[in-house]
Motif scaffolding. Structure first.
Motif, PDB file in Angstrom:
ATOM      1  N   ALA A   3       0.824  -1.205   0.000  1.00 25.89           N
ATOM      2  CA  ALA A   3       0.000   0.000   0.000  1.00 25.89           C
ATOM      3  C   ALA A   3       0.861   1.259   0.000  1.00 25.89           C
ATOM      4  O   ALA A   3       0.502   2.272  -0.609  1.00 25.89           O
ATOM      5  CB  ALA A   3      -0.936  -0.002   1.212  1.00 25.89           C
ATOM      6  N   SER A   4       2.003   1.205   0.662  1.00 26.05           N
ATOM      7  CA  SER A   4       2.906   2.355   0.661  1.00 26.05           C
ATOM      8  C   SER A   4       3.496   2.571  -0.727  1.00 26.05           C
ATOM      9  O   SER A   4       3.615   3.704  -1.199  1.00 26.05           O
ATOM     10  CB  SER A   4       4.033   2.146   1.668  1.00 26.05           C
ATOM     11  N   ARG A   5       3.853   1.501  -1.394  1.00 22.16           N
ATOM     12  CA  ARG A   5       4.422   1.624  -2.749  1.00 22.16           C
ATOM     13  C   ARG A   5       3.385   2.177  -3.714  1.00 22.16           C
ATOM     14  O   ARG A   5       3.714   2.939  -4.632  1.00 22.16           O
ATOM     15  CB  ARG A   5       4.923   0.253  -3.227  1.00 22.16           C
ATOM     16  N   THR A 258      11.128 -17.631  -9.807  1.00 22.14           N
ATOM     17  CA  THR A 258      11.309 -16.415  -9.005  1.00 22.14           C
ATOM     18  C   THR A 258      10.783 -16.597  -7.590  1.00 22.14           C
ATOM     19  O   THR A 258      11.301 -15.987  -6.643  1.00 22.14           O
ATOM     20  CB  THR A 258      10.591 -15.233  -9.678  1.00 22.14           C
ATOM     21  N   TYR A 259       9.751 -17.426  -7.420  1.00 20.83           N
ATOM     22  CA  TYR A 259       9.184 -17.628  -6.087  1.00 20.83           C
ATOM     23  C   TYR A 259      10.177 -18.299  -5.138  1.00 20.83           C
ATOM     24  O   TYR A 259       9.981 -18.292  -3.925  1.00 20.83           O
ATOM     25  CB  TYR A 259       7.907 -18.487  -6.172  1.00 20.83           C
ATOM     26  N   GLY A 260      11.214 -18.897  -5.689  1.00 16.52           N
ATOM     27  CA  GLY A 260      12.197 -19.562  -4.843  1.00 16.52           C
ATOM     28  C   GLY A 260      12.890 -18.606  -3.889  1.00 16.52           C
ATOM     29  O   GLY A 260      13.267 -18.989  -2.772  1.00 16.52           O
ATOM     30  N   TRP A 261      13.065 -17.345  -4.309  1.00 13.39           N
ATOM     31  CA  TRP A 261      13.740 -16.384  -3.436  1.00 13.39           C
ATOM     32  C   TRP A 261      12.918 -16.084  -2.189  1.00 13.39           C
ATOM     33  O   TRP A 261      13.478 -15.748  -1.148  1.00 13.39           O
ATOM     34  CB  TRP A 261      14.019 -15.097  -4.200  1.00 13.39           C
ATOM     35  N   ILE A 304       9.172 -10.726   2.554  1.00 14.89           N
ATOM     36  CA  ILE A 304       8.547  -9.560   1.932  1.00 14.89           C
ATOM     37  C   ILE A 304       9.558  -8.826   1.057  1.00 14.89           C
ATOM     38  O   ILE A 304       9.231  -8.373  -0.051  1.00 14.89           O
ATOM     39  CB  ILE A 304       7.973  -8.631   3.014  1.00 14.89           C
ATOM     40  N   ALA A 305      10.798  -8.699   1.545  1.00 13.69           N
ATOM     41  CA  ALA A 305      11.832  -8.057   0.736  1.00 13.69           C
ATOM     42  C   ALA A 305      12.058  -8.808  -0.566  1.00 13.69           C
ATOM     43  O   ALA A 305      12.221  -8.198  -1.635  1.00 13.69           O
ATOM     44  CB  ALA A 305      13.131  -7.973   1.538  1.00 13.69           C
ATOM     45  N   ALA A 306      12.044 -10.145  -0.496  1.00 17.69           N
ATOM     46  CA  ALA A 306      12.228 -10.941  -1.708  1.00 17.69           C
ATOM     47  C   ALA A 306      11.073 -10.744  -2.681  1.00 17.69           C
ATOM     48  O   ALA A 306      11.275 -10.746  -3.902  1.00 17.69           O
ATOM     49  CB  ALA A 306      12.355 -12.425  -1.335  1.00 17.69           C
ATOM     50  N   LEU A 312       7.882  -9.746  -8.035  1.00 18.74           N
ATOM     51  CA  LEU A 312       6.583 -10.388  -7.906  1.00 18.74           C
ATOM     52  C   LEU A 312       5.545  -9.415  -7.358  1.00 18.74           C
ATOM     53  O   LEU A 312       4.375  -9.462  -7.729  1.00 18.74           O
ATOM     54  CB  LEU A 312       6.695 -11.616  -6.997  1.00 18.74           C
ATOM     55  N   TRP A 313       5.962  -8.561  -6.456  1.00 25.16           N
ATOM     56  CA  TRP A 313       5.156  -7.426  -6.005  1.00 25.16           C
ATOM     57  C   TRP A 313       5.884  -6.156  -6.407  1.00 25.16           C
ATOM     58  O   TRP A 313       7.110  -6.115  -6.446  1.00 25.16           O
ATOM     59  CB  TRP A 313       4.969  -7.447  -4.491  1.00 25.16           C
TER      60      TRP A 313
END
Length: 405
Positions: A3-5, A258-261, A304-306, A312-313
């Protein structure tokens, strides 16, 4: 973080709500009550300026607490002066808007609630949910802190400062009931509740840390068992992350790589409590309670950082961004003003406006585009125009010099 982004109104709304609640607490702790009451009252009008009638929900939610402390708050004249001062910007804004647009701003403002209700109930519903929507949405978005928050509520009920129970527990609970009763339900409305979940989760985690560093064996049993539980989850996340990162070797869809990170980040963080707990046999474990506590925060934080670092986000329109940065679109955007065929505002139109460096005029139709000029606009385009690229239902097109001949 999402939401901040996106720079949504709700982030600033939550900030002002917390500022108002903090001011109310300062009223109770200060000898000079009117300045803090002034601040608390002013936040109501500012919240209305940001989110219009949505401010009614937190005002209703805080009402039982104000009645409980009525001798302190409802007799504080600074609160009422603050309410007046806070609504002055609202009055100025509505007055100037009405001078230019007539009654439309007021009609839109008062009709927003009815509009959301009609959208939720109509055939084109954007949010087809039930009153139990937040029953799964909030725990899913706040895992694992929602579970710790429940334990934190239990701890709070046993604490002497529960005389403010209508604030710490009553306010978010009433607000949740109000949001669930409202026909339109979204993932960002509960942002107003998350600070309280965070407070209670922090309270529970603090109590667990105190038990972890205790010298009494029976006190340490629960945090040690939870250390092993969260460590096992972290180990599973690491394995899953490693498998996804090597997806092509296992015949897995490469798009899942990518989800692996996320698994790697979350798994590494949640291994920390178990690793610290394994040092029970040394003399250093008791001095590392802060590190054990930080391990609980590292897992979700790194995950979350990943999510954001991997795109992905946060990368909400990768197709648009890629197209605008590569040929043949990038050279055209760099060398020519781009007109917009935009009789009505659309999401893709606003996005393209943002990423187009030199904007031309806004035109009502493709036929109004000058010769040898480029324009973004919705399909279809005139048959004699040259299509450069199609993005979703919009096109970048050129009006050739001989199009009218």
């Amino acid at each position: 973080a999402q939401a901040s982004r996106l720079a949504t109104q709700d982030i600033l709304l939550v900030c002002l709500e917390l500022l108002g609640l903090w001011a109310l607490l300062r009223v109770e702790d200060s000898r000079r009550r009117w300045p803090w009451g002034l601040l608390a009252g002013a936040t109501v009008g500012l919240c209305f300026l940001i989110k219009s009638v949505m401010v009614v929900l937190p005002v209703v939610a805080i009402a039982p607490y104000l009645l409980q402390k009525w001798r302190i708050h409802l007799t504080n004249w600074g609160l009422y002066v603050g309410l007046v001062l806070g609504f002055i910007p609202v009055g100025v804004w509505l007055g100037l808007s009405s001078q230019r647009y007539g009654a439309v701003p007021v009609q839109q403002l008062l009709g927003k609630v009815l509009l959301l209700s009609q959208v939720a109930e109509g055939s084109n519903a954007y949010y087809p949910t039930t009153p139990f929507f937040y029953g799964w949405n909030i725990p899913a978005n706040t895992f694992p802190w929602a579970l710790l928050a429940i334990a934190g509520v239990v701890v709070a009920l046993r604490s002497p400062w529960i005389d403010r129970g209508w604030l710490w527990i009553g306010y978010p609970l009433i607000l949740l009931v109000e949001l669930a009763a409202f026909d339109t339900r979204t993932w960002y409305y509960p942002l107003q509740i998350y600070p309280f979940l965070a407070l209670f989760a922090a309270l529970a985690l603090t109590q667990l840390t105190r038990r972890y560093v205790s010298t009494a064996p029976f006190q340490r049993q629960l945090p040690l068992r939870l250390s092993w539980l969260v460590g096992c989850i972290g180990f599973v996340l690491l394995i899953a992350g490693a498998v996804l990162l090597s997806a092509p070797l296992w015949g897995i869809d490469p798009n899942l790589q990518t989800y692996g990170w996320i698994g790697i980040g979350g798994g590494l963080g949640w291994l920390v409590p178990m690793v610290i707990a394994l040092q029970d046999g040394t003399s250093r474990w008791q001095r590392r309670g802060w590190l054990w506590q930080m391990g609980w925060l590292l897992g979700p934080g790194l995950a979350i950082a990943a999510l954001f670092l991997s795109g992905l986000w946060g990368n909400y329109s990768p197709d648009v961004k890629t197209a605008l940065r590569t040929a043949p679109v990038a050279p055209i955007l760099a060398q020519h003003p781009i007109y917009f065929i935009q009789p009505d505002a659309t999401a893709i139109g606003v996005l393209l406006t943002f990423y187009t460096p030199e904007l031309g005029d806004r035109l009502a139709s493709w036929e109004a585009l000058p010769a040898n000029a480029y324009a973004w606009g919705p399909s279809p385009i005139p048959p004699d125009y040259e299509t450069i690229i199609t993005l979703r239902d919009w096109q970048l097109a050129l009006n050739p010099a001989n199009s009218g001949e």
